[in-house]
Write a protein that holds these residues in place. Sequence first.
Motif, PDB file in Angstrom:
ATOM      1  N   LEU A 107       4.357  32.698  42.758  1.00 29.72           N
ATOM      2  CA  LEU A 107       4.607  33.152  43.773  1.00 29.72           C
ATOM      3  C   LEU A 107       4.920  31.239  44.382  1.00 29.72           C
ATOM      4  CD1 LEU A 107       3.078  36.295  45.206  1.00 29.72           C
ATOM      5  CD2 LEU A 107       5.445  35.453  43.897  1.00 29.72           C
ATOM      6  N   ALA A 219       5.842  40.453  49.029  1.00 22.36           N
ATOM      7  CA  ALA A 219       7.806  40.784  48.769  1.00 22.36           C
ATOM      8  C   ALA A 219       8.193  41.463  49.486  1.00 22.36           C
ATOM      9  CB  ALA A 219       7.835  41.536  47.519  1.00 22.36           C
ATOM     10  N   ARG A 266      10.031  35.964  56.291  1.00 23.93           N
ATOM     11  CA  ARG A 266      11.213  35.476  55.524  1.00 23.93           C
ATOM     12  C   ARG A 266      12.033  33.797  56.755  1.00 23.93           C
ATOM     13  NH1 ARG A 266      13.136  39.821  56.807  1.00 23.93           N
ATOM     14  NH2 ARG A 266      12.233  41.373  55.285  1.00 23.93           N
ATOM     15  N   PRO A 271       7.773  34.395  49.822  1.00 19.60           N
ATOM     16  CA  PRO A 271       7.435  35.791  49.507  1.00 19.60           C
ATOM     17  C   PRO A 271       6.249  36.026  49.302  1.00 19.60           C
ATOM     18  CG  PRO A 271       7.256  33.757  47.910  1.00 19.60           C
ATOM     19  CD  PRO A 271       6.907  32.930  48.776  1.00 19.60           C
ATOM     20  N   ALA A 310       0.882  40.165  41.237  1.00 18.78           N
ATOM     21  CA  ALA A 310       2.836  40.156  41.820  1.00 18.78           C
ATOM     22  C   ALA A 310       3.015  39.097  40.810  1.00 18.78           C
ATOM     23  CB  ALA A 310       3.223  39.965  43.024  1.00 18.78           C
ATOM     24  N   ALA A 316       8.119  39.696  37.728  1.00 16.66           N
ATOM     25  CA  ALA A 316       7.414  38.316  39.547  1.00 16.66           C
ATOM     26  C   ALA A 316       7.206  37.531  40.022  1.00 16.66           C
ATOM     27  CB  ALA A 316       5.615  38.402  38.757  1.00 16.66           C
TER      28      ALA A 316
END
Length: 316
Positions: A107, A219, A266, A271, A310, A316
């Motif tokens: 991530l 997420a 966002r 993320p 995640a 992921a």
Amino acid sequence: MGRSGLVLMTDHGSTEGSRETLATAVRRLTGQAPFLLDARHFMSGGAAGPAGGGRVRGTRDGVALEVPAEGLALTARTVLLYEIPPHRRHELADCQRLLREHGIRSLGTATDGWRAATDKRLTVECFTRDGVRQMPTVTLSRPTRAEAAEVFERLGGDVWARPALGMSGQDVFHVTTRAQLAEAADRYAEAGTAWLLAADARNFTADGRRHQYRVTVLAGRALRAVEHVQDDPDQPCNLARGAVSTPLPVDALPAGLAELAVTATRSVGLPFAAVDLAGESGGAVFEVNVHPAFGSPGALEAVAVPYVAAHLGPTA
């Protein structure tokens, strides 16, 4: 090729403690310790830590991470990239790009998102573009005293000054007088940094203390919420500046704040992030944190474990 598995890459010069918390989360979920790798080896500068020289190259098994100067070579399919100081994040852009190109589960490869959230000038631009609610804010870079005073008055004469790049509430000032404005301007000029002035959100409790919320987003959903309360109304609501943090259920947030936090995350293109915001003044986002520290009660279970999880699934 040496050891393989999950790699936890952080700046080993940092003392905030996120590395230890994330390692605990990895052990809890996998039964094994992650390989701890100093991110400074893979930074383009290198002068502030190890001499750099780290190499990233693709293999059939994932990616090879090599530090020839230390005789280190390992393979990985999953990389947790965390606890990187704001002023050095840009130096990892090439490493992030290579991890992304080789399909590593992480991530931490959203280079543009890191940049947009780290540089508060870009954050303001993203929020303006996407209609994310924020307090009126103006960016300044070595303004004259007259220019700074004009912005100060235009924003109502009750503002917060903050550097474009910063962390833990350092060099953040509540400004209500011209003298305070001049002191802040001199501080930023000495540091050679751009800065911002934002109107005060009037985020007070009934007994006059400052308060704001931090909502962690993962997420596209609000994962956790805490309320920060600061006894000194002229200090930022940061734990490092004396604020007290209290976890609360996400559904206990003022209406619309969880959704606002998701929208803000966002907007900058991340993320995962922690969003600082207030319910007053119609709801306003202060900033988006790329690497929130795990210092508040319950953060291991509520944030670190889901964050690591995640990375472990096939998507992921």
